[in-house]
Write a protein that holds these residues in place. Sequence first.
Motif, PDB file in Angstrom:
ATOM      1  N   PRO A   1       6.467  14.455   2.964  1.00  0.00           N
ATOM      2  CA  PRO A   1       5.650  14.426   4.172  1.00  0.00           C
ATOM      3  C   PRO A   1       6.037  13.296   5.128  1.00  0.00           C
ATOM      4  O   PRO A   1       5.801  13.388   6.334  1.00  0.00           O
ATOM      5  CB  PRO A   1       4.229  14.235   3.633  1.00  0.00           C
ATOM      6  N   LEU A   2       6.615  12.228   4.588  1.00  0.00           N
ATOM      7  CA  LEU A   2       7.085  11.118   5.408  1.00  0.00           C
ATOM      8  C   LEU A   2       8.522  11.343   5.873  1.00  0.00           C
ATOM      9  O   LEU A   2       8.839  11.206   7.056  1.00  0.00           O
ATOM     10  CB  LEU A   2       6.993   9.807   4.620  1.00  0.00           C
ATOM     11  N   LEU A   3       9.401  11.709   4.958  1.00  0.00           N
ATOM     12  CA  LEU A   3      10.818  11.848   5.284  1.00  0.00           C
ATOM     13  C   LEU A   3      11.076  13.015   6.222  1.00  0.00           C
ATOM     14  O   LEU A   3      11.958  12.958   7.072  1.00  0.00           O
ATOM     15  CB  LEU A   3      11.633  12.021   3.996  1.00  0.00           C
ATOM     16  N   GLY A   4      10.329  14.098   6.069  1.00  0.00           N
ATOM     17  CA  GLY A   4      10.606  15.264   6.887  1.00  0.00           C
ATOM     18  C   GLY A   4      12.041  15.710   6.704  1.00  0.00           C
ATOM     19  O   GLY A   4      12.527  15.817   5.574  1.00  0.00           O
ATOM     20  N   ASP A   5      12.741  15.917   7.807  1.00  0.00           N
ATOM     21  CA  ASP A   5      14.132  16.355   7.718  1.00  0.00           C
ATOM     22  C   ASP A   5      15.121  15.208   7.907  1.00  0.00           C
ATOM     23  O   ASP A   5      16.328  15.431   8.048  1.00  0.00           O
ATOM     24  CB  ASP A   5      14.419  17.463   8.735  1.00  0.00           C
ATOM     25  N   ALA A   6      14.636  13.973   7.902  1.00  0.00           N
ATOM     26  CA  ALA A   6      15.527  12.829   8.153  1.00  0.00           C
ATOM     27  C   ALA A   6      16.612  12.711   7.092  1.00  0.00           C
ATOM     28  O   ALA A   6      17.740  12.318   7.394  1.00  0.00           O
ATOM     29  CB  ALA A   6      14.715  11.539   8.225  1.00  0.00           C
ATOM     30  N   GLY A   7      16.284  13.046   5.857  1.00  0.00           N
ATOM     31  CA  GLY A   7      17.276  12.982   4.793  1.00  0.00           C
ATOM     32  C   GLY A   7      18.336  14.059   4.880  1.00  0.00           C
ATOM     33  O   GLY A   7      19.331  14.027   4.150  1.00  0.00           O
TER      34      GLY A   7
ATOM     35  N   CYS B   1      17.875   6.217   6.443  1.00  0.00           N
ATOM     36  CA  CYS B   1      16.423   6.363   6.253  1.00  0.00           C
ATOM     37  C   CYS B   1      15.803   5.058   5.774  1.00  0.00           C
ATOM     38  O   CYS B   1      14.726   4.656   6.248  1.00  0.00           O
ATOM     39  CB  CYS B   1      16.141   7.479   5.254  1.00  0.00           C
ATOM     40  N   LEU B   2      16.457   4.396   4.833  1.00  0.00           N
ATOM     41  CA  LEU B   2      15.937   3.129   4.324  1.00  0.00           C
ATOM     42  C   LEU B   2      15.830   2.103   5.440  1.00  0.00           C
ATOM     43  O   LEU B   2      14.821   1.398   5.565  1.00  0.00           O
ATOM     44  CB  LEU B   2      16.847   2.604   3.212  1.00  0.00           C
ATOM     45  N   ARG B   3      16.871   2.005   6.255  1.00  0.00           N
ATOM     46  CA  ARG B   3      16.859   1.031   7.344  1.00  0.00           C
ATOM     47  C   ARG B   3      15.763   1.356   8.361  1.00  0.00           C
ATOM     48  O   ARG B   3      15.079   0.457   8.873  1.00  0.00           O
ATOM     49  CB  ARG B   3      18.225   1.006   8.023  1.00  0.00           C
ATOM     50  N   THR B   4      15.614   2.636   8.653  1.00  0.00           N
ATOM     51  CA  THR B   4      14.590   3.048   9.622  1.00  0.00           C
ATOM     52  C   THR B   4      13.195   2.737   9.100  1.00  0.00           C
ATOM     53  O   THR B   4      12.343   2.211   9.835  1.00  0.00           O
ATOM     54  CB  THR B   4      14.725   4.547   9.915  1.00  0.00           C
TER      55      THR B   4
ATOM     56  N   LYS C   1       0.787  -1.241   0.000  1.00  0.00           N
ATOM     57  CA  LYS C   1       0.000   0.000   0.000  1.00  0.00           C
ATOM     58  C   LYS C   1       0.818   1.290   0.000  1.00  0.00           C
ATOM     59  O   LYS C   1       0.328   2.328  -0.456  1.00  0.00           O
ATOM     60  CB  LYS C   1      -1.001   0.046   1.167  1.00  0.00           C
ATOM     61  N   VAL C   2       2.035   1.252   0.512  1.00  0.00           N
ATOM     62  CA  VAL C   2       2.846   2.463   0.634  1.00  0.00           C
ATOM     63  C   VAL C   2       4.194   2.245  -0.036  1.00  0.00           C
ATOM     64  O   VAL C   2       4.855   1.223   0.178  1.00  0.00           O
ATOM     65  CB  VAL C   2       3.073   2.837   2.113  1.00  0.00           C
ATOM     66  N   LEU C   3       4.593   3.222  -0.843  1.00  0.00           N
ATOM     67  CA  LEU C   3       5.929   3.282  -1.421  1.00  0.00           C
ATOM     68  C   LEU C   3       6.596   4.538  -0.868  1.00  0.00           C
ATOM     69  O   LEU C   3       6.123   5.652  -1.117  1.00  0.00           O
ATOM     70  CB  LEU C   3       5.860   3.342  -2.945  1.00  0.00           C
ATOM     71  N   ALA C   4       7.654   4.364  -0.096  1.00  0.00           N
ATOM     72  CA  ALA C   4       8.365   5.512   0.472  1.00  0.00           C
ATOM     73  C   ALA C   4       9.400   6.010  -0.525  1.00  0.00           C
ATOM     74  O   ALA C   4      10.171   5.220  -1.078  1.00  0.00           O
ATOM     75  CB  ALA C   4       9.047   5.117   1.772  1.00  0.00           C
ATOM     76  N   VAL C   5       9.406   7.310  -0.747  1.00  0.00           N
ATOM     77  CA  VAL C   5      10.351   7.929  -1.683  1.00  0.00           C
ATOM     78  C   VAL C   5      11.414   8.658  -0.870  1.00  0.00           C
ATOM     79  O   VAL C   5      11.105   9.603  -0.134  1.00  0.00           O
ATOM     80  CB  VAL C   5       9.630   8.903  -2.630  1.00  0.00           C
ATOM     81  N   VAL C   6      12.654   8.215  -1.004  1.00  0.00           N
ATOM     82  CA  VAL C   6      13.752   8.732  -0.186  1.00  0.00           C
ATOM     83  C   VAL C   6      14.654   9.634  -1.024  1.00  0.00           C
ATOM     84  O   VAL C   6      15.177   9.219  -2.062  1.00  0.00           O
ATOM     85  CB  VAL C   6      14.577   7.575   0.410  1.00  0.00           C
ATOM     86  N   ARG C   7      14.797  10.854  -0.551  1.00  0.00           N
ATOM     87  CA  ARG C   7      15.819  11.773  -1.070  1.00  0.00           C
ATOM     88  C   ARG C   7      16.632  12.236   0.127  1.00  0.00           C
ATOM     89  O   ARG C   7      16.063  12.595   1.157  1.00  0.00           O
ATOM     90  CB  ARG C   7      15.181  12.974  -1.770  1.00  0.00           C
ATOM     91  N   ALA C   8      17.942  12.230  -0.005  1.00  0.00           N
ATOM     92  CA  ALA C   8      18.794  12.567   1.132  1.00  0.00           C
ATOM     93  C   ALA C   8      20.015  13.332   0.653  1.00  0.00           C
ATOM     94  O   ALA C   8      20.339  13.346  -0.533  1.00  0.00           O
ATOM     95  CB  ALA C   8      19.210  11.291   1.872  1.00  0.00           C
TER      96      ALA C   8
ATOM     97  N   GLY D   1      19.609  14.768   8.002  1.00  0.00           N
ATOM     98  CA  GLY D   1      20.228  14.521   9.286  1.00  0.00           C
ATOM     99  C   GLY D   1      19.294  14.654  10.473  1.00  0.00           C
ATOM    100  O   GLY D   1      19.728  14.620  11.620  1.00  0.00           O
ATOM    101  N   GLY D   2      17.987  14.811  10.215  1.00  0.00           N
ATOM    102  CA  GLY D   2      17.016  14.938  11.294  1.00  0.00           C
ATOM    103  C   GLY D   2      16.752  13.622  12.001  1.00  0.00           C
ATOM    104  O   GLY D   2      17.349  12.581  11.684  1.00  0.00           O
ATOM    105  N   SER D   3      15.830  13.662  12.931  1.00  0.00           N
ATOM    106  CA  SER D   3      15.572  12.532  13.821  1.00  0.00           C
ATOM    107  C   SER D   3      15.044  11.301  13.086  1.00  0.00           C
ATOM    108  O   SER D   3      14.011  11.366  12.406  1.00  0.00           O
ATOM    109  CB  SER D   3      14.554  12.948  14.896  1.00  0.00           C
ATOM    110  N   LEU D   4      15.731  10.174  13.266  1.00  0.00           N
ATOM    111  CA  LEU D   4      15.252   8.912  12.716  1.00  0.00           C
ATOM    112  C   LEU D   4      14.122   8.342  13.563  1.00  0.00           C
ATOM    113  O   LEU D   4      13.263   7.622  13.054  1.00  0.00           O
ATOM    114  CB  LEU D   4      16.406   7.913  12.612  1.00  0.00           C
ATOM    115  N   THR D   5      14.121   8.668  14.839  1.00  0.00           N
ATOM    116  CA  THR D   5      13.008   8.240  15.695  1.00  0.00           C
ATOM    117  C   THR D   5      11.706   8.868  15.219  1.00  0.00           C
ATOM    118  O   THR D   5      10.669   8.205  15.133  1.00  0.00           O
ATOM    119  CB  THR D   5      13.279   8.631  17.157  1.00  0.00           C
ATOM    120  N   ALA D   6      11.765  10.155  14.887  1.00  0.00           N
ATOM    121  CA  ALA D   6      10.573  10.832  14.374  1.00  0.00           C
ATOM    122  C   ALA D   6      10.162  10.246  13.025  1.00  0.00           C
ATOM    123  O   ALA D   6       8.962  10.130  12.730  1.00  0.00           O
ATOM    124  CB  ALA D   6      10.835  12.328  14.252  1.00  0.00           C
ATOM    125  N   LEU D   7      11.138   9.867  12.207  1.00  0.00           N
ATOM    126  CA  LEU D   7      10.825   9.230  10.925  1.00  0.00           C
ATOM    127  C   LEU D   7      10.072   7.926  11.158  1.00  0.00           C
ATOM    128  O   LEU D   7       9.069   7.648  10.489  1.00  0.00           O
ATOM    129  CB  LEU D   7      12.111   8.980  10.141  1.00  0.00           C
TER     130      LEU D   7
END
Length: 214
Positions: free
Chosen positions: A179-185, A27-30, A11-18, A187-193
């Motif tokens: 909206p999913l990644l926020g600032d994780a890409g 981010c991928l591991r989290t 149902k969900v495909l996460a798009v990662v830009r970092a 260096g932001g919080s992985l816990t929040a991710l």
Amino acid sequence: MDLLTELTDRKVLAVVRADTPDLAVACLRTLAGAGITALEVSLTTPGALDAIARARADSPPDVLIGAGTVLTAEHAELAAAAGASFAVTPGLTPGAPRSTALGLPLLCGALTPTEVLAALDAGATAVKVFPAATHGPGYLRDLLAPLPHAPLIAIGGIDADAAPRYLAAGARVVGVGSPLLGDAGRGGSLTALAERAARLLRAVGHRATPAAAR
């Protein structure tokens, strides 16, 4: 592997830009640990191919890791060599036919009915309707009225609140980036991710199964 079936189920495909490959891998591991196991790394990420290869090497086989923003034939070849599970293009780029020629499942970007049909004729496994949020869930319903069997993915500006509406409108899967990644890409919080990932999965009614438990 039937990619469309797998994406429809997840149902969900996460798009990662970092900003760096290390951040992309983190981010991928989290995300996989939180239960989102269909993942796309945009090639606009510095070192994206390295990130894909590293994540692929240490992830279970059922974690899907694709290459996004595949613009050229060389991009497709490098993505395949890195072990990408699929390729994502913003449209019918030169990378689209090369991906299918390499046997790499293709998620091809489109917007209009003509573009959707062209993407399917080019061998796309599914069609990425982008930017989805500009037109809303009703636009997917309009596309599916004359094209009821078109496998559509809604991507672009979708958050946890909106995602269920796109699935209800007929999207097989929703792609969620910033909206999913926020600032994780950056260096932001992985816990929040991980917390955002869990919220998104709850919103679409998907029971999270962390990759490590698979």
